[in-house]
Design a protein around this motif. Structure first.
Motif, PDB file in Angstrom:
ATOM      1  N   GLU A   7       0.832  -1.207   0.000  1.00  0.00           N
ATOM      2  CA  GLU A   7       0.000   0.000   0.000  1.00  0.00           C
ATOM      3  C   GLU A   7       0.868   1.259   0.000  1.00  0.00           C
ATOM      4  O   GLU A   7       0.607   2.214  -0.745  1.00  0.00           O
ATOM      5  CB  GLU A   7      -0.906  -0.027   1.236  1.00  0.00           C
ATOM      6  CG  GLU A   7      -1.798   1.182   1.402  1.00  0.00           C
ATOM      7  CD  GLU A   7      -2.568   1.135   2.711  1.00  0.00           C
ATOM      8  OE1 GLU A   7      -2.813   2.206   3.295  1.00  0.00           O
ATOM      9  OE2 GLU A   7      -2.909   0.016   3.166  1.00  0.00           O
TER      10      GLU A   7
ATOM     11  N   ASN B   2       4.024   1.408  -0.943  1.00  0.00           N
ATOM     12  CA  ASN B   2       4.753   1.456  -2.208  1.00  0.00           C
ATOM     13  C   ASN B   2       3.899   2.146  -3.270  1.00  0.00           C
ATOM     14  O   ASN B   2       4.395   3.007  -4.024  1.00  0.00           O
ATOM     15  CB  ASN B   2       5.115   0.030  -2.647  1.00  0.00           C
ATOM     16  CG  ASN B   2       6.007  -0.012  -3.865  1.00  0.00           C
ATOM     17  OD1 ASN B   2       5.636   0.459  -4.939  1.00  0.00           O
ATOM     18  ND2 ASN B   2       7.184  -0.582  -3.725  1.00  0.00           N
ATOM     19  N   ASN B   3       2.620   1.807  -3.322  1.00  0.00           N
ATOM     20  CA  ASN B   3       1.710   2.448  -4.277  1.00  0.00           C
ATOM     21  C   ASN B   3       1.588   3.945  -4.012  1.00  0.00           C
ATOM     22  O   ASN B   3       1.544   4.762  -4.939  1.00  0.00           O
ATOM     23  CB  ASN B   3       0.326   1.796  -4.204  1.00  0.00           C
ATOM     24  CG  ASN B   3       0.318   0.379  -4.761  1.00  0.00           C
ATOM     25  OD1 ASN B   3       1.125   0.049  -5.618  1.00  0.00           O
ATOM     26  ND2 ASN B   3      -0.584  -0.453  -4.271  1.00  0.00           N
TER      27      ASN B   3
ATOM     28  N   LYS C 264       2.444   7.105  -6.480  1.00  0.00           N
ATOM     29  CA  LYS C 264       1.419   8.116  -6.742  1.00  0.00           C
ATOM     30  C   LYS C 264       1.904   9.514  -6.347  1.00  0.00           C
ATOM     31  O   LYS C 264       1.585  10.509  -7.011  1.00  0.00           O
ATOM     32  CB  LYS C 264       0.154   7.769  -5.973  1.00  0.00           C
ATOM     33  CG  LYS C 264      -1.029   8.670  -6.301  1.00  0.00           C
ATOM     34  CD  LYS C 264      -2.289   8.218  -5.577  1.00  0.00           C
ATOM     35  CE  LYS C 264      -3.463   9.134  -5.904  1.00  0.00           C
ATOM     36  NZ  LYS C 264      -4.709   8.703  -5.200  1.00  0.00           N
TER      37      LYS C 264
ATOM     38  N   LYS D 270       8.495  -3.178  -6.173  1.00  0.00           N
ATOM     39  CA  LYS D 270       7.127  -3.680  -6.053  1.00  0.00           C
ATOM     40  C   LYS D 270       6.964  -4.993  -6.816  1.00  0.00           C
ATOM     41  O   LYS D 270       6.409  -5.970  -6.285  1.00  0.00           O
ATOM     42  CB  LYS D 270       6.146  -2.630  -6.579  1.00  0.00           C
ATOM     43  CG  LYS D 270       4.684  -3.059  -6.535  1.00  0.00           C
ATOM     44  CD  LYS D 270       3.791  -1.962  -7.123  1.00  0.00           C
ATOM     45  CE  LYS D 270       2.341  -2.406  -7.199  1.00  0.00           C
ATOM     46  NZ  LYS D 270       1.480  -1.356  -7.813  1.00  0.00           N
TER      47      LYS D 270
ATOM     48  N   CYS E 202       3.169  -4.846 -13.248  1.00  0.00           N
ATOM     49  CA  CYS E 202       4.000  -3.800 -12.640  1.00  0.00           C
ATOM     50  C   CYS E 202       5.267  -3.561 -13.457  1.00  0.00           C
ATOM     51  O   CYS E 202       5.627  -2.413 -13.750  1.00  0.00           O
ATOM     52  CB  CYS E 202       4.356  -4.198 -11.209  1.00  0.00           C
ATOM     53  SG  CYS E 202       5.345  -2.973 -10.328  1.00  0.00           S
TER      54      CYS E 202
END
Length: 473
Positions: free
Chosen positions: A330, A332-333, A337, A354, A370
């Motif tokens: 989470e 990492n995302n 972003k 990731k 990814c």
């Protein structure tokens, strides 16, 4: 997944990128000389436990004294820590994170170097960044840059390449700087003349000659030597900065702007310079140009803020990885972003991390997605192509895996020269794709690394019979 000893033509065992770096004994010897003969030391300022572990282990395994090395968290008082080191050592090499406690540390470098002078070298640690950011690090005073993740061998190589021999020229330069600091123009000129006698085209010698003339209020001669220094080294920014200072003192804003623009072209991420350019244009009454540079300064400030936020998310992601994989993913995302429109080739490492972790958790489909997203940003990246090939190979999609390995090898041939496992398993992929000549080349590379490996020897023999070289009796 099978162990390395249980390889067959259908099984894969992949090591992570760069896992098997070979030691460079020449660097080891020079580093030992720095510690033992030059009374040198190393101070690492970071919150990176992995970095602490591999660097401390190197000191231990090398038999060097524990007192020459210290790891410190970012919250220490850097000036006091270095001062304590230099009470017992003649030199200290500082490895310092580019971001300390959520702020950029680059502005700390020059004050450190001005205080401790020739006794200190500063190497900046950073996650992957673009060339302009690296240029900014050097402009802020870094002696070298280490891009993480990094191995023991690379750390030692970087430290060694940063060190300079204690020779007569260094002593003359230091003597001249000290004389200038003491406002002793005659003494400084004596030193600088000796420097230029040894090296007539020395950039630093010409620049110091300009400093002497400035001290003597001879602006025309100072301008001459600074300009000559700038011409002698097109990639060294200090002479240009001297010219900016000179023209500012002379209130010649047009010439000042010329050199500020040259500096801005060489190092376009310096936010303070953007503001200085804007203020110079304001003084000339050119508000439109001033607003352009103010906007650029704001854009850089936003980029720095996003970078700090992204790094913070990645630090949290890596901390959570061993204990809470889903939360780690989470964050990492969130890190990806946070970069927003500033996402670039230099951020591909976040996708790489990731993807590797997704693959390790048997989520190959997501890992493949990814890695492919990363390749849309940087199609030629050898690490991502390699890791995508690993994911495809584990899905038994050998043709896709082979195509990825082709690109990885095209951009970095060393991956088949540094690790027997990597060379062997790419060879297996080619073998299963019925590309026997290519497979044989990889097995030969694996055999060169580990001649006694029975699995390699067996595949080398079996593959040779299927190559175009084989002539049956």
């Amino acid at each position: 997944m099978k162990n390395a000893e249980e390889h067959d033509a259908a099984g894969y065992y992949f090591k992570t990128w760069g896992e098997s770096m070979r030691a460079k004994t020449m660097y080891d010897k020079i580093f030992a000389y720095y510690i033992e003969k030059m009374n040198g030391s190393v101070l690492v300022i970071s919150n990176d436990n992995y970095l602490f572990r591999i660097s401390r282990n190197y000191i231990k395994v090398s038999g060097l004294p524990d007192s020459c090395y210290h790891c410190a968290k970012m919250s220490i008082n850097t000036f006091k820590a270095i001062g304590r080191f230099l009470a017992h050592h003649d030199h200290v090499t500082v490895l310092m994170e580019r971001q300390l406690e959520g702020r950029l540390s680059l502005d700390d470098i020059m004050p450190l170097k001005n205080k401790f002078r020739e006794r200190i070298k500063v190497i900046v640690l950073s996650a992957e960044v673009d060339g302009n950011t690296i240029a900014l690090m050097y402009e802020k005073g870094a002696d070298n840059v280490i891009i993480k993740p990094v191995s023991q061998a690379i750390i030692i190589q970087k430290i060694v390449s940063t060190l300079t021999p204690d020779n007569k020229l260094d002593a003359l330069i230091e003597g001249c700087k000290t004389a200038l600091q003491m406002k002793d123009a005659q003494g400084a000129e004596s030193y600088v003349d000796k420097i230029l006698e040894q090296r007539p085209d020395s950039t630093i010698g010409l620049m110091l000659k300009g400093d002497v003339r400035m001290l003597q209020n001879d602006n025309e001669k100072a301008k001459y030597f600074y300009t000559k220094a700038a011409v002698s080294s097109k990639f060294y920014m200090e002479p240009l900065k001297r010219l900016v200072t000179l023209y500012n003192a002379l209130d010649d804003l047009d010439r000042k702007i010329v050199y500020l623009k040259r500096l801005d072209k060489m190092s376009p991420l310096n936010r303070e310079r953007k503001i200085e350019l804007a203020n110079s244009f304001l003084s000339l009454g050119d508000n439109e140009q001033a607003y352009t540079y103010f906007e650029q300064a704001i854009s850089l400030a936003k980029r720095e803020a996003n970078e700090i936020l992204s790094k913070t998310y990645m630090d949290i992601s890596q901390s959570l990885l061993p204990v809470d994989y889903e939360r780690s993913l989470e964050f990492n995302n969130k890190a990806i972003k946070a970069k927003g429109k500033y996402l670039s080739k230099d951020d591909v490492w976040m996708f790489n991390e990731k993807g590797i972790n997704l693959r390790k958790h048997q989520r190959n489909a997501e890992a493949i997605e990814c890695f492919n997203r990363a390749l849309r940003i940087s199609p030629e990246d050898p690490r991502v192509n390699y890791n995508l090939g690993v994911a495809y190979a584990e899905e038994q999609e050998v043709k896709k895996a082979a195509a990825c390995f082709d690109i990885a090898l095209q951009y970095d041939k060393s991956i088949m020269q540094n690790s027997v496992s990597v060379a062997y398993n790419i060879g297996l992929t080619y073998y299963n794709a019925r590309r026997f000549d290519d497979a044989y080349e990889l097995f030969e590379a694996a055999a060169a690394i580990d001649p006694d490996n029975p699995n390699v020897a067996e595949m080398l023999q079996n593959t040779f019979k299927k190559t175009s070289r084989y002539l049956p009796e």
